[in-house]
Design a protein around this motif. Structure first.
Motif, PDB file in Angstrom:
ATOM      1  N   ALA A  54       0.817  -1.217   0.000  1.00  0.00           N
ATOM      2  CA  ALA A  54       0.000   0.000   0.000  1.00  0.00           C
ATOM      3  C   ALA A  54       0.853   1.270   0.000  1.00  0.00           C
ATOM      4  N   ASP A  55       0.467   2.217  -0.835  1.00  0.00           N
ATOM      5  CA  ASP A  55       1.105   3.537  -0.813  1.00  0.00           C
ATOM      6  C   ASP A  55       0.622   4.334   0.390  1.00  0.00           C
ATOM      7  N   LYS A  56      -0.649   4.124   0.759  1.00  0.00           N
ATOM      8  CA  LYS A  56      -1.235   4.792   1.910  1.00  0.00           C
ATOM      9  C   LYS A  56      -1.813   3.746   2.849  1.00  0.00           C
ATOM     10  N   THR A  57      -1.728   4.003   4.151  1.00  0.00           N
ATOM     11  CA  THR A  57      -2.264   3.050   5.136  1.00  0.00           C
ATOM     12  C   THR A  57      -3.526   3.609   5.772  1.00  0.00           C
ATOM     13  N   THR A  58      -4.384   4.175   4.953  1.00  0.00           N
ATOM     14  CA  THR A  58      -5.628   4.757   5.429  1.00  0.00           C
ATOM     15  C   THR A  58      -6.706   3.688   5.578  1.00  0.00           C
ATOM     16  N   LEU A  59      -7.812   4.064   6.217  1.00  0.00           N
ATOM     17  CA  LEU A  59      -8.943   3.143   6.362  1.00  0.00           C
ATOM     18  C   LEU A  59      -9.483   2.741   4.997  1.00  0.00           C
ATOM     19  N   LYS A  60      -9.577   3.686   4.088  1.00  0.00           N
ATOM     20  CA  LYS A  60     -10.076   3.398   2.743  1.00  0.00           C
ATOM     21  C   LYS A  60      -9.186   2.382   2.039  1.00  0.00           C
ATOM     22  N   ALA A  61      -7.870   2.570   2.146  1.00  0.00           N
ATOM     23  CA  ALA A  61      -6.941   1.639   1.500  1.00  0.00           C
ATOM     24  C   ALA A  61      -7.056   0.242   2.099  1.00  0.00           C
ATOM     25  N   ALA A  62      -7.232   0.166   3.416  1.00  0.00           N
ATOM     26  CA  ALA A  62      -7.376  -1.134   4.074  1.00  0.00           C
ATOM     27  C   ALA A  62      -8.659  -1.831   3.629  1.00  0.00           C
ATOM     28  N   ARG A  63      -9.743  -1.061   3.508  1.00  0.00           N
ATOM     29  CA  ARG A  63     -11.015  -1.648   3.071  1.00  0.00           C
ATOM     30  C   ARG A  63     -10.912  -2.168   1.644  1.00  0.00           C
ATOM     31  N   GLU A  64     -10.246  -1.435   0.768  1.00  0.00           N
ATOM     32  CA  GLU A  64     -10.075  -1.882  -0.607  1.00  0.00           C
ATOM     33  C   GLU A  64      -9.256  -3.167  -0.667  1.00  0.00           C
TER      34      GLU A  64
END
Length: 222
Positions: free
Chosen positions: A189-199
């Motif tokens: 992941a480039d970003k470890t945001t909630l959205k990225a985790a959900r995807e």
């Protein structure tokens, strides 16, 4: 090892436990049991002592024996380590120019969850019932359920949460996957945001025979 995040910048060091000011916090029996059986699963965060700290300690009646570090997050963890008579401990030393308000408000939230999680696991190992655990930790049933969901976080995910690199909600999402996929998420992941985790979770759960092309986005697990 140097650590940089949106929350703070710091360095991992192994320091004498006697060099850390504990603030008179008493060790929780459940925390002592957890560290004794499982080890220290997330590092306390400290900073170097300032003159203002020593003045405040003197006013509060604490004996200053030449402490070098003040605890920002992980007081109960340090108290348990002292109870176990451990002489040295790895810590994250936050740099002086770190934003203390941000550190306390954002980082400590993750640290407290890790602390409660380790206490929960210690109580479960001791055979305690959920009702008893709620009373000992002083939490509601919904909080207990959340901790049980978070208990599926792998070592890397726990470390990221404790260091303030992910939000608790992101940890909950990642905990729905096996540990190797949690680790794969952080590598890919480039970003470890909630959205990225959900995807990432969505791709993990999607049957490969439905959308094979998405499999190319998942890291190869060896």
């Amino acid at each position: 090892m140097r650590i940089e995040s949106e929350v703070f910048t710091g360095t991992i060091r192994v320091v004498p436990v006697s060099s850390i000011f504990g603030g008179g916090v008493q060790a929780r029996p459940s925390m002592v049991r957890s560290i004794k059986s499982r080890g220290l699963r997330s590092l306390p965060v400290v900073r170097e002592v300032r003159d203002a700290d020593r003045e405040r300690w003197a006013e509060e009646g604490f004996l200053d024996t030449g402490f070098e570090y003040a605890i920002e997050a992980g007081r109960h963890r340090i108290a348990a380590i002292k109870e176990l008579n451990i002489q040295e401990v790895p810590v994250i030393v936050a740099e002086d120019d770190a934003d203390e308000t941000t550190l306390v408000e954002n980082l400590v939230r993750g640290r407290n969850l890790i602390s409660e999680l380790e206490a929960l696991e210690g109580l479960l190992d001791a055979g305690k019932e959920p009702e008893d655990i709620q009373k000992e930790l002083g939490i509601f049933k919904r909080d207990l359920n959340r901790l049980r969901r978070l208990s599926n976080m792998g070592k890397v995910t726990r470390g990221k949460l404790a260091a303030g690199l992910i939000a608790p909600s992101t940890g909950e999402v990642l905990a729905k996957m096996p540990e190797q996929y949690q680790e794969a998420f952080f590598k890919a992941a480039d970003k470890t945001t909630l959205k990225a985790a959900r995807e990432f979770l969505w791709k993990y759960r999607l049957p490969s025979n439905q959308l094979d092309f998405l499999a190319e986005d998942l890291p190869t697990l060896e």
